[in-house]
Design an enzyme around this catalytic site. Structure first.
Site, mmCIF file in Angstrom:
data_model
loop_
_atom_site.group_PDB
_atom_site.id
_atom_site.type_symbol
_atom_site.label_atom_id
_atom_site.label_comp_id
_atom_site.label_asym_id
_atom_site.label_seq_id
_atom_site.Cartn_x
_atom_site.Cartn_y
_atom_site.Cartn_z
ATOM 1 N N GLU A 102 26.914 -11.921 13.407
ATOM 2 C CA GLU A 102 25.939 -12.846 12.821
ATOM 3 C C GLU A 102 24.843 -12.098 12.070
ATOM 4 O O GLU A 102 24.305 -12.587 11.078
ATOM 5 C CB GLU A 102 25.327 -13.724 13.920
ATOM 6 N N PHE A 347 26.872 3.551 15.555
ATOM 7 C CA PHE A 347 26.804 2.287 14.826
ATOM 8 C C PHE A 347 26.643 2.535 13.327
ATOM 9 O O PHE A 347 26.134 3.576 12.908
ATOM 10 C CB PHE A 347 25.616 1.452 15.308
ATOM 11 N N GLY A 348 27.082 1.558 12.538
ATOM 12 C CA GLY A 348 26.757 1.540 11.116
ATOM 13 C C GLY A 348 27.667 2.339 10.207
ATOM 14 O O GLY A 348 27.359 2.509 9.032
ATOM 15 N N GLU A 349 28.813 2.834 10.717
ATOM 16 C CA GLU A 349 29.690 3.637 9.866
ATOM 17 C C GLU A 349 31.102 3.067 9.774
ATOM 18 O O GLU A 349 32.033 3.773 9.379
ATOM 19 C CB GLU A 349 29.711 5.087 10.358
ATOM 20 N N ILE A 373 37.721 -9.986 10.673
ATOM 21 C CA ILE A 373 38.825 -9.290 10.005
ATOM 22 C C ILE A 373 38.559 -9.112 8.508
ATOM 23 O O ILE A 373 39.275 -8.380 7.827
ATOM 24 C CB ILE A 373 40.168 -10.030 10.213
ATOM 25 N N LEU A 374 37.520 -9.775 8.006
ATOM 26 C CA LEU A 374 37.244 -9.724 6.566
ATOM 27 C C LEU A 374 36.631 -8.399 6.137
ATOM 28 O O LEU A 374 36.785 -7.984 4.989
ATOM 29 C CB LEU A 374 36.322 -10.880 6.169
#
EC number: 2.4.99.12
Length: 461
Positions: A102, A347-349, A373-374
């Site tokens: 989200e 996180f974030g990679e 999955i997008l």
């Protein structure tokens, strides 16, 4: 019903404290920000008060050496009155995003709403540490993040007094009764990309009146699928509308190009399989088949990205039980190529590793209802997911119908599917899946985003 909920939230207040304490002990709360659960700390700045303080300083009234007691008292009274008359330089849009998925949608909304209304500033609230870590690197300057306070009228009212939002947007399925009921007293609320799981639907059917009391606080309800629209209708909500899943509008994950160049050179033309957003249930299926894959395809390299990186120790221990050598990203910034797999405990990679992937398995799809999955589709990955996509039913159905992904049933099925796709004779088949995945997400992106923004625009302050 709402009064009963408020009463129970008072009675159970000690239980809330215990729950927060337990979450703190097991690492699900950030001790540096624990006060935010009680609406202590950050608040919206009062520009009128700032203006008066600057004006007073210019006139010299605050200099105790030259100002009379009468002037100081008069000035203090004026500043107090203005502090009550909240006046702000910018409108504030409050977006509640439960967790990582989200939050990515919230960032897309901020980027696009700021184009429509440059004078707007944003407050994002969320519940999980994972979401906070993502936002620590991606949050734009026009936005602030705060953990959502406990759903108790004391903390909720304090939070709302602190921030005074002009519009509230709730994403997906988190319905905190007190927060929503009190929030509607301050501003209009929108519920977007709404969904109801089958389990929640059965529970709400038994409490239909309470559900209606919560939902009536929203000025607009937009659901993400026809199935969800039917559930809302069955629960007595007749004014909801279906615009599709706004996750199609999420921007492609950012990638550090310097890191990507180094990674591509380092991998030296190996074919990369990414197992993304995995949970223990996924790893129980994945780890036993890795040795088989490595034996058949020596040019194949495996990268595992757990949904919760804090599990890194238990994952490495499980790898040892399956006689697999593994390295964590926290230990080596680049994969150790003679090991069996590389675990990304940062996180974030995700985008960086989707960039080099040929095939991506999306986790949470054996028990948790599936994850987004997008994100992998934007990078033209061949996408595989497990049997449980109950949280993303329509997206899963659509991508399968477009021959852009493969759904497997179990570990044996996963091994057979990967073996088939990696076989040189099926290179064209693999290429088709990858191309179709990108087409699927691109064809849906702009239409859905525009429709959501048209609705949101009507409520912008």
């Amino acid at each position: 019903m709402m009064l009963l909920y408020y009463t129970l939230s008072f009675i159970l207040l000690p239980v809330y404290f215990i729950i927060i304490f337990i979450r703190l002990l097991i690492g699900k709360e950030d001790i540096r920000r624990i006060q935010e659960r009680f609406a202590i700390g950050k608040q919206r700045q009062n520009s009128a008060l700032d203006f008066i303080q600057m004006s007073v300083n210019k006139e010299g009234f605050t200099d105790h050496k030259t100002t009379s007691y009468v002037d100081m008292h008069r000035n203090a009274s004026l500043m107090y009155k203005l502090s009550l008359e909240r006046s702000y330089a910018h409108s504030l849009v409050w977006i509640h995003a439960a967790s990582v998925g989200e939050v990515m949608t919230a960032l897309t909304l901020i980027h696009n709403i700021s184009k429509l209304a440059p004078n707007v500033r944003f407050l994002i609230t969320s519940w999980t540490n994972a979401s906070a870590k993502i936002l620590s690197t991606k949050l734009p300057k026009i936005a602030t993040h705060q953990f959502l306070p406990i759903d108790n009228v004391i903390f909720t009212r304090k939070f709302l007094r602190n921030w005074q939002p002009d519009l509230g947007i709730f994403i997906e399925s988190e319905l905190w009764p007190c927060t929503i009921n009190e929030g509607a007293k301050y501003c209009k609320l929108l519920l977007i990309n709404a969904r109801i799981s089958n389990k929640s639907f059965k529970a709400w059917l038994k409490r239909k009146r309470f559900f209606q009391l919560i939902i009536k606080n929203f000025s607009k309800i937009i659901v993400q699928s026809e199935r969800d629209l039917q559930k809302f209708n069955a629960l007595g909500i007749s004014d909801a509308m279906n615009l599709g899943n706004i996750k199609f509008a999420n921007e492609k994950l950012l990638v550090n190009q310097e890191k990507l160049s180094k990674l591509i050179l380092h991998l030296d033309n190996r074919r990369v399989l990414v197992f993304a957003s995995t949970h223990p249930e996924d790893e129980e299926v994945i780890l036993p088949i890795i040795n088989n894959l490595k034996e058949q395809f020596i040019d194949c390299y495996i990268i595992l990205i757990p949904r919760h990186p804090e599990r890194i120790k238990s994952i490495i221990n499980n790898c040892k039980l399956h006689h697999l050598s593994a390295t964590a990203k926290s230990q080596n910034d680049l994969p150790v190529l003679n090991n069996d797999l590389y675990i990304v405990d940062r996180f974030g990679e995700m985008g960086l590793f989707f960039s080099v992937a040929t095939i991506s398995f999306i986790g949470g799809s054996f028990k948790q209802g599936g994850h987004n999955i997008l994100e992998a589709a934007y990078f033209s990955n061949c996408i595989i997911f497990g049997p449980d996509m109950s949280k993303n039913t329509d997206i899963a159905k659509g991508i399968l119908q477009n021959n852009a992904a493969i759904q497997i049933k179990n570990g044996k099925d996963l091994l057979n599917t990967l073996t088939s796709l990696l076989n040189a004779n099926n290179a064209l088949k693999l290429k088709t899946y990858r191309e179709n995945a990108l087409k699927f997400v691109e064809n849906n992106q702009k239409k859905i985003l525009d429709e959501y923004l048209q609705i949101i625009k009507q409520f912008l302050p």
